[in-house]
Enzyme design. Structure first.
Site, mmCIF file in Angstrom:
data_model
loop_
_atom_site.group_PDB
_atom_site.id
_atom_site.type_symbol
_atom_site.label_atom_id
_atom_site.label_comp_id
_atom_site.label_asym_id
_atom_site.label_seq_id
_atom_site.Cartn_x
_atom_site.Cartn_y
_atom_site.Cartn_z
ATOM 1 C CB CYS A 7 -0.719 0.020 1.092
ATOM 2 S SG CYS A 7 -2.124 1.388 1.327
ATOM 3 C CB CYS A 13 -2.469 4.939 6.465
ATOM 4 S SG CYS A 13 -3.958 4.097 6.967
ATOM 5 C CB CYS A 16 -2.752 -2.448 6.558
ATOM 6 S SG CYS A 16 -4.432 -2.212 5.660
ATOM 7 C CB CYS A 98 -7.680 2.487 1.166
ATOM 8 S SG CYS A 98 -7.815 1.106 2.315
ATOM 9 C CD GLN A 224 -20.343 -7.836 12.781
ATOM 10 O OE1 GLN A 224 -19.100 -7.794 12.320
ATOM 11 N NE2 GLN A 224 -20.443 -7.934 13.867
ATOM 12 C CE1 TYR A 253 -24.015 -4.922 26.025
ATOM 13 C CE2 TYR A 253 -24.157 -7.113 26.114
ATOM 14 C CZ TYR A 253 -23.693 -5.963 26.672
ATOM 15 O OH TYR A 253 -23.681 -6.114 28.136
ATOM 16 C CD GLU A 274 -27.356 -1.837 19.914
ATOM 17 O OE1 GLU A 274 -26.826 -0.846 20.301
ATOM 18 O OE2 GLU A 274 -26.930 -2.935 19.871
ATOM 19 C CG ASP A 319 -22.066 -9.562 18.211
ATOM 20 O OD1 ASP A 319 -20.756 -9.219 18.720
ATOM 21 O OD2 ASP A 319 -22.473 -9.306 17.176
ATOM 22 C CB CYS A 346 -15.390 -7.298 17.806
ATOM 23 S SG CYS A 346 -16.119 -5.793 19.133
#
Length: 391
Positions: A7, A13, A16, A98, A224, A253, A274, A319, A346
Site C-alpha cells: 500500500c 496510515c 494495516c 486503500c 458488520q 447487544y 440494544e 455480541d 470483536c
C-alpha cells in the site's frame, strides 16, 4: 485474482499493521494473541479450534464502511481526507489508494477532496472548533451494490450541496449510489455526532443481504464491516447452540438485529436488546421486511433492560462492543441460569475478562474459535460457547 501491491499509504496510515506480512503468519500471530489473553485470565476452553482465515478473494476490498476525516498532514498544510496518521492523532493522511475498500470508495474520496480544494473549503479544527468540513462516510451493500454517501459538516455557510450532489452522480462507479446525505455536527467532541441529517438526494439507507435475509441499513446503524466473513462467523456461532426450536432466546447487544432474525427462523421467540435507538428502529423494520413476527427489540442498557423485564430466556447470545460487558450485565446474565450462552466478541482482551467473570459464576468455556475477519489489521473476532457447570 487482483494483484495487490504494498500500500502506498503504509508509511503514515496505521490501518494495516501487517502490510507485507505473509497471511499464514498473520493468522499465527492473531491466534497466539487470543491464546495468550485467555491464559492470562486462566480461561481454558475444552476445545480451542484453530483460527479461521478469509479465503484469498476476501482478504482485500472487504470493508463495506469507511469513516474518513478532513484535516491536514502537517499544520496549515494542504487539505487531506482520510485516516489519522499513526502515532499522531492530529494529522490526517489521504488514503485514496486503500486496498481494504472497494475502488468506488477511493473514487468518491478523491472526488470529494478535489471538490473541497477547488472551492477553498476549510476543515474543522479540533482546537479552535472552527471550519466547515469534518468527515466523509461511505457505506456499501456488498450483495446489492448500493452506495450511501454522507458528508459531515459544521453549520458554517458556503457548502454547495447541489454541485456536490451533481458531481457524485456524474462519477463513473462500479456500484450504484442510492443516497447522498449531509450531516450537521457542531459538537465539540472529535467524533461524528448527528445533530441533523439532511437527504440531498435519494434515500437515507442502503439494503444488504445476509444468509437469505434482507437488511435495511440506515446512515448511522451499526452493521458488520465484512459481510462475507460474518456469514461464516454467525453460522458457526448459531450452530453451537442446541436446537432452539420452541425456545425463547435473548440476543443482547443486537445492533440492527442480524443474529436475532437468523435465530427467529427457528426459535419460538427472540428478544433483542440494544442501546442505540436508531439501531433498534432499524432492527424492527428489518424484522417486518423479513416477515418475522416472533422477533422483538428493546432499547436501553442491557443490564437495565434485563432488570425490568419479567421475561426469562432459554438461551442467551451476546455480541457486545469492543469494551465488552459490564460486570453488572455479566452477573445479571449468570442469574438466569440458562444451560448455554454464546459469546461473539470483536475484542479478545475484554472477552477474556468476561469469560473469567462467567467462570466465577459457574459457566465454563467449552468451545472457542477465533476468526480473522479483518486481514491486514490487528483485529480478531472470536466465538465462545459457555455452558453451566454442575455445582
Amino acid at each position: 485474482m487482483e494483484d495487490f501491491k504494498l500500500c502506498p499509504h503504509t508509511e503514515y496510515c496505521g490501518g494495516c499493521v501487517y502490510q507485507g506480512v505473509a497471511y499464514e503468519e498473520q493468522l499465527r500471530i492473531k491466534e497466539e494473541e487470543v491464546r495468550r489473553l485467555f491464559s492470562e485470565k486462566k480461561v481454558q476452553p475444552e476445545t480451542f479450534d484453530p483460527i479461521e482465515g478469509c479465503p484469498p478473494d476476501y482478504r482485500y476490498r472487504y470493508r463495506n464502511k469507511m469513516e474518513y476525516t478532513f484535516g491536514d498532514l502537517v499544520k496549515d498544510g494542504p487539505l487531506c481526507l482520510g485516516m489519522h496518521k499513526k502515532k499522531n492523532f492530529m494529522s490526517i493522511v489521504t488514503v485514496d489508494h486503500c486496498q481494504l475498500v472497494d475502488r468506488d470508495f477511493n473514487r468518491i474520496l478523491r472526488f470529494t477532496l478535489d471538490f473541497a480544494v477547488e472551492r477553498g473549503y476549510s476543515h474543522y479544527h479540533k482546537k479552535s472548533h472552527r471550519g466547515l468540513l469534518r468527515n466523509l462516510i461511505v457505506r456499501m451493500g456488498v450483495r446489492t451494490k448500493e452506495l450511501l454517501i454522507n458528508i459531515v459538516t459544521s453549520r458554517e455557510e458556503g457548502f454547495d450541496e447541489e454541485a456536490f450532489t451533481a458531481g457524485l452522480q456524474a462519477l463513473e462507479l462500479d456500484n450504484r449510489v442510492v443516497g447522498i446525505l449531509r450531516t450537521f455536527n457542531d459538537n465539540l467532541a472529535d467524533k461524528v455526532t448527528c445533530e441533523e441529517l439532511k437527504v440531498l438526494w435519494g434515500r437515507d439507507y442502503y439494503l444488504e443481504e445476509i444468509l437469505g435475509l434482507q437488511f435495511k441499513v440506515s446512515a448511522f446503524s451499526f452493521f458488520q464491516t465484512n459481510v462475507e466473513a460474518v456469514e461464516r462467523l454467525y453460522s458457526e456461532a448459531i450452530g453451537l447452540v442446541d436446537d432452539v426450536s420452541g425456545k425463547t432466546v435473548f440476543d443482547l447487544y443486537c445492533g440492527t438485529g442480524t443474529i436475532s432474525q437468523i435465530l427467529a427462523l427457528r426459535a419460538r421467540e427472540v428478544m433483542g436488546v440494544e442501546i442505540v435507538e436508531e439501531a433498534v428502529q432499524a432492527a424492527e423494520n428489518n424484522a417486518r421486511i423479513n416477515g418475522l413476527d416472533n422477533c422483538h427489540f428493546l432499547c436501553g442498557d442491557v443490564f437495565e433492560v434485563l432488570d425490568r423485564t419479567a421475561k426469562r430466556p432459554d438461551v442467551i447470545v451476546v455480541d457486545p462492543p469492543r469494551v465488552g460487558m459490564s460486570l453488572k450485565a455479566v452477573e445479571k446474565i449468570i442469574g438466569y441460569g440458562v444451560p448455554q450462552i454464546v459469546y461473539i466478541s470483536c475484542n479478545p482482551k475484554t472477552l477474556a475478562i468476561n469469560l473469567q467473570q462467567f467462570a466465577y459464576g459457574g459457566y465454563g468455556a467449552v468451545y472457542a474459535k477465533p476468526f480473522d475477519n479483518f486481514p491486514g489489521t490487528r483485529h480478531t473476532e472470536c466465538i465462545v460457547l459457555l455452558e453451566k457447570t454442575e455445582k
